[in-house]
Design a protein around this motif. Sequence first.
Motif, short mmCIF file in Angstrom:
data_model
loop_
_atom_site.label_atom_id
_atom_site.label_comp_id
_atom_site.label_asym_id
_atom_site.label_seq_id
_atom_site.Cartn_x
_atom_site.Cartn_y
_atom_site.Cartn_z
N LYS A 8 91.76 115.83 33.11
CA LYS A 8 90.81 116.41 32.15
C LYS A 8 89.46 116.70 32.81
N GLU B 266 89.81 119.71 35.08
CA GLU B 266 89.85 120.93 34.26
C GLU B 266 88.44 121.33 33.83
N GLY B 267 87.63 120.35 33.45
CA GLY B 267 86.26 120.63 33.05
C GLY B 267 85.43 121.22 34.18
N GLN C 139 97.21 120.03 36.25
CA GLN C 139 97.92 118.76 36.11
C GLN C 139 98.89 118.54 37.26
N SER D 252 96.19 124.89 32.74
CA SER D 252 96.22 123.45 32.56
C SER D 252 97.38 122.78 33.29
N ALA E 261 95.50 111.04 33.53
CA ALA E 261 95.17 112.03 32.50
C ALA E 261 93.66 112.28 32.44
N ALA E 262 92.86 111.23 32.57
CA ALA E 262 91.40 111.38 32.54
C ALA E 262 90.92 112.18 33.74
#
Length: 88
Positions: free
Chosen positions: A77, A80-81, A6, A2, A73-74
């Motif tokens: 995320k 990451e998905g 990021q 993660s 941040a979105a």
Amino acid sequence: MSNEVQDKVIEIIAEQAVLDVSDVTPESSLDDLGIDSLGLVESIFAIEEAFDIQVPFNANDPSESDFDISSVAAIIKAVEGLVAEQKQ
């Protein structure tokens, strides 16, 4: 993983916005960073290349896509998905 995602996403967005990495936070919106639609497209291409993923072509339409671009941040995320999906 993660933190790797990021850090890399923030690095890419900072590069596209011609900002220092320290100026880009997960809470930042693309508007806050001065990223226009062309900058967004360039950021998406760089993210796709860096992570070997395919961002949905309709990412800029939240009602049509799970890839949320409303904030850094979105985006992190969502990346990451996509990375997780790719590893399955």
